[in-house]
Design a protein around this motif. Structure first.
Motif, PDB file in Angstrom:
ATOM      1  N   UNK A 202     -79.553 -38.130 -30.769  1.00 50.45           N
ATOM      2  CA  UNK A 202     -79.581 -39.173 -30.410  1.00 50.45           C
ATOM      3  C   UNK A 202     -79.350 -38.966 -28.686  1.00 50.45           C
ATOM      4  N   UNK A 203     -77.901 -38.831 -28.149  1.00 45.22           N
ATOM      5  CA  UNK A 203     -77.479 -38.657 -27.327  1.00 45.22           C
ATOM      6  C   UNK A 203     -78.148 -37.752 -26.951  1.00 45.22           C
ATOM      7  N   UNK A 204     -78.639 -36.636 -27.437  1.00 40.30           N
ATOM      8  CA  UNK A 204     -79.610 -35.795 -26.842  1.00 40.30           C
ATOM      9  C   UNK A 204     -81.079 -35.818 -26.282  1.00 40.30           C
ATOM     10  N   UNK A 205     -81.589 -36.751 -26.618  1.00 42.18           N
ATOM     11  CA  UNK A 205     -82.991 -37.343 -26.620  1.00 42.18           C
ATOM     12  C   UNK A 205     -83.290 -37.956 -25.557  1.00 42.18           C
ATOM     13  N   UNK A 206     -81.898 -39.055 -25.304  1.00 39.72           N
ATOM     14  CA  UNK A 206     -81.568 -40.607 -24.269  1.00 39.72           C
ATOM     15  C   UNK A 206     -81.370 -39.314 -22.775  1.00 39.72           C
ATOM     16  N   UNK A 207     -80.561 -38.988 -23.663  1.00 42.07           N
ATOM     17  CA  UNK A 207     -80.267 -38.427 -22.065  1.00 42.07           C
ATOM     18  C   UNK A 207     -80.841 -36.878 -21.243  1.00 42.07           C
ATOM     19  N   UNK A 208     -81.695 -36.857 -22.429  1.00 43.06           N
ATOM     20  CA  UNK A 208     -82.945 -35.307 -22.137  1.00 43.06           C
ATOM     21  C   UNK A 208     -83.951 -36.172 -20.561  1.00 43.06           C
ATOM     22  N   UNK A 209     -84.325 -37.726 -21.472  1.00 44.56           N
ATOM     23  CA  UNK A 209     -85.537 -38.675 -21.101  1.00 44.56           C
ATOM     24  C   UNK A 209     -84.761 -38.954 -19.423  1.00 44.56           C
ATOM     25  N   UNK A 210     -83.643 -39.676 -19.441  1.00 45.39           N
ATOM     26  CA  UNK A 210     -83.163 -39.595 -18.733  1.00 45.39           C
ATOM     27  C   UNK A 210     -82.759 -38.866 -17.268  1.00 45.39           C
ATOM     28  N   UNK A 211     -82.373 -37.235 -17.583  1.00 45.69           N
ATOM     29  CA  UNK A 211     -82.686 -36.620 -16.769  1.00 45.69           C
ATOM     30  C   UNK A 211     -83.976 -35.761 -16.220  1.00 45.69           C
ATOM     31  N   UNK A 212     -85.202 -35.828 -17.207  1.00 47.18           N
ATOM     32  CA  UNK A 212     -86.329 -36.200 -16.684  1.00 47.18           C
ATOM     33  C   UNK A 212     -86.945 -36.809 -15.999  1.00 47.18           C
ATOM     34  N   UNK A 213     -86.650 -38.214 -16.144  1.00 50.73           N
ATOM     35  CA  UNK A 213     -87.003 -39.331 -14.726  1.00 50.73           C
ATOM     36  C   UNK A 213     -86.304 -39.079 -12.933  1.00 50.73           C
ATOM     37  N   UNK A 214     -84.740 -38.576 -14.138  1.00 53.19           N
ATOM     38  CA  UNK A 214     -83.593 -37.975 -12.466  1.00 53.19           C
ATOM     39  C   UNK A 214     -84.529 -37.483 -11.669  1.00 53.19           C
ATOM     40  N   UNK A 215     -85.111 -36.306 -12.356  1.00 50.15           N
ATOM     41  CA  UNK A 215     -85.417 -34.911 -11.398  1.00 50.15           C
ATOM     42  C   UNK A 215     -87.341 -35.019 -11.173  1.00 50.15           C
ATOM     43  N   UNK A 216     -87.309 -36.680 -12.099  1.00 48.97           N
ATOM     44  CA  UNK A 216     -89.063 -36.416 -11.321  1.00 48.97           C
ATOM     45  C   UNK A 216     -88.511 -37.651 -10.122  1.00 48.97           C
TER      46      UNK A 216
ATOM     47  N   UNK B 151     -74.408 -38.141 -19.582  1.00 54.39           N
ATOM     48  CA  UNK B 151     -74.350 -38.609 -21.148  1.00 54.39           C
ATOM     49  C   UNK B 151     -73.286 -39.760 -21.132  1.00 54.39           C
ATOM     50  N   UNK B 152     -72.941 -40.194 -20.458  1.00 48.75           N
ATOM     51  CA  UNK B 152     -71.573 -41.587 -20.684  1.00 48.75           C
ATOM     52  C   UNK B 152     -72.594 -42.408 -20.498  1.00 48.75           C
ATOM     53  N   UNK B 153     -73.349 -43.105 -19.603  1.00 52.01           N
ATOM     54  CA  UNK B 153     -74.038 -44.115 -19.928  1.00 52.01           C
ATOM     55  C   UNK B 153     -75.413 -44.314 -20.997  1.00 52.01           C
ATOM     56  N   UNK B 154     -75.454 -43.213 -21.496  1.00 55.64           N
ATOM     57  CA  UNK B 154     -76.198 -42.794 -22.521  1.00 55.64           C
ATOM     58  C   UNK B 154     -75.826 -42.935 -24.233  1.00 55.64           C
ATOM     59  N   UNK B 155     -74.014 -42.491 -24.263  1.00 50.60           N
ATOM     60  CA  UNK B 155     -73.462 -43.119 -25.356  1.00 50.60           C
ATOM     61  C   UNK B 155     -73.041 -44.313 -26.566  1.00 50.60           C
ATOM     62  N   UNK B 156     -73.052 -45.286 -25.146  1.00 49.90           N
ATOM     63  CA  UNK B 156     -73.558 -47.006 -26.247  1.00 49.90           C
ATOM     64  C   UNK B 156     -74.725 -46.734 -27.196  1.00 49.90           C
TER      65      UNK B 156
ATOM     66  N   UNK C  89     -75.118 -46.386 -31.030  1.00 48.57           N
ATOM     67  CA  UNK C  89     -76.108 -48.080 -31.490  1.00 48.57           C
ATOM     68  C   UNK C  89     -76.462 -47.483 -32.084  1.00 48.57           C
ATOM     69  N   UNK C  90     -78.030 -46.643 -31.994  1.00 47.29           N
ATOM     70  CA  UNK C  90     -79.105 -46.385 -32.637  1.00 47.29           C
ATOM     71  C   UNK C  90     -78.830 -44.834 -33.578  1.00 47.29           C
ATOM     72  N   UNK C  91     -77.718 -44.668 -33.410  1.00 50.43           N
ATOM     73  CA  UNK C  91     -76.894 -43.572 -34.135  1.00 50.43           C
ATOM     74  C   UNK C  91     -76.650 -43.986 -35.977  1.00 50.43           C
ATOM     75  N   UNK C  92     -75.442 -45.814 -35.587  1.00 50.40           N
ATOM     76  CA  UNK C  92     -75.498 -45.983 -36.811  1.00 50.40           C
ATOM     77  C   UNK C  92     -76.349 -46.980 -37.131  1.00 50.40           C
TER      78      UNK C  92
END
Length: 368
Positions: A28-42, A70-75, A79-82
């Motif tokens: 989940x963290x990889x997916x969320x970080x990837x989405x946030x990274x894509x938005x930041x790069x766009x 990573x720090x922003x996505x971990x909480x 939650x989603x992983x649990x």
């Protein structure tokens, strides 16, 4: 013999649950970080290409920005992983088997807690040691590659010993300053002198500037204009105020606990209030507890009847409660940073409210 078998079975179950939870949290963290990274790069890729930094500039920006994301996505990832882990265990009747073997809900929570606390410590270390360094290098690089940095007006304030410093222009990665005003104060915080400098630059480990006007405060009703030297003079700024550290406290605002403690004790120059430091330090220390709250918010899904499966709305409610907790904690933390709310209240009130709320919900479900 029975004790050994019980310990062995507990260890196997702990390892199994930990692997399932870690796999889903990091996925989940990889997916969320990837989405946030894509938005930041766009948002920034056009500007990076406009500066002729090419693909290497895009990659550098993405890599340097990863620790913060990573720090922003971990909480949310916890939650989603649990939720996914507990939902899978419930729909596959594994929770029912564990209950038949004598495992209670508090016992299940205890089995997940070591992994959750470990994730909180890992995220805390990343936020405290890696993110400040990466964001500082990113801020310096971004400022150094900005074509019009020397003409872009800002209003940065920082405190060095008893002096207050106002900076209007930053360029060359923090090595060149323009529009600098220094308010010299005595040990009683009374204004003694005001020095205005046209340009300030960093060279050989020291700051040098050319004063354009120096005002001496003789009394509340008398101010004298002093003579200014024609050549550049060395400023008595602390040696710890390097260009990198200057960018960190004026642009990135991400610092380690050690740095914040030194700033609060006036050992290092600072740009924030004591309430900001206390709130940030407490929030970083309480990160494992925050992750434990995320786990508790996901626990009610174990009460879903196996026949209901994914048709139940309970996971959605748990996810909504987790997002509400994140928003509520962010709001309280912002009030604590601003000094509107006491730091202890800003960090602990939200955690306490949601822990008591989850315990109340679990007890109500157990009574049915």
């Amino acid at each position: 013999m029975k004790l050994r078998l019980r310990l062995a079975s507990g260890t196997v179950l702990l390892g199994y649950l930990s692997r399932e939870l870690l796999a889903k949290v990091f996925t989940t963290a990889i997916i969320v970080v990837a989405l946030m990274e894509i938005l930041a790069l766009l948002e920034q890729v056009t500007e990076i290409m406009h500066r002729h930094l090419g693909l290497s500039g895009v990659l550098y920006y993405a890599v340097m920005h990863l620790p913060l994301l990573f720090g922003n996505a971990m909480p949310i990832a916890v939650l989603i992983g649990a939720l996914l882990t507990l939902l899978q265990l419930t729909t596959s009747n594994e929770i029912s088997i564990m209950r038949a073997a004598g495992l209670s809900t508090p016992g299940l929570i205890k089995l997940f807690l070591p992994t959750i606390i470990g994730l909180g410590v890992l995220c805390g270390v990343v936020n405290d040691q890696i993110t400040p360094r990466s964001e500082q290098h990113l801020a310096q690089w971004w400022n150094a590659t900005t074509p019009d940095a020397a003409t872009t007006w800002h209003n940065y304030w920082l405190r060095a010993r008893d002096d207050l410093i106002n900076i209007n222009y930053l360029s060359r990665g923090g090595q060149a300053l323009d529009g600098v005003t220094i308010y010299h104060r005595d040990h009683q915080s009374l204004l003694e002198k005001v020095t205005t400098l046209r340009d300030v630059h960093y060279m050989h480990g020291h700051w040098y500037g050319t004063p354009t006007r120096v005002l001496s405060v003789i009394s509340p009703t008398r101010i004298d204009l002093l003579d200014t030297p024609e050549q550049s003079v060395r400023l008595d700024w602390p040696d710890t105020l390097t260009p990198g550290y200057l960018m960190q406290i004026t642009v990135s605002f991400t610092q380690s606990i050690g740095t914040m403690l030194a700033e609060q004790n006036d050992t290092l120059p600072s740009s924030q209030s004591p309430s900001f430091f206390i709130t940030e330090i407490l929030g970083r220390i309480m990160l494992p507890v925050t992750f434990a709250v995320m786990l508790l918010l996901a626990v009610p899904v174990v009460y879903i009847p196996p026949r209901a499966g994914t048709r139940s709305w309970l996971p959605i409610w748990c996810l909504g409660a987790g997002l509400l907790f994140v928003v509520f904690q962010g709001l309280l933390r912002a009030l604590g940073n601003a000094g509107t709310l006491p730091s202890l209240m800003a960090i602990f009130v939200g955690i306490l409210i949601f822990i008591l709320g989850v315990i109340t919900v679990l007890l109500r479900i157990e009574e049915r």
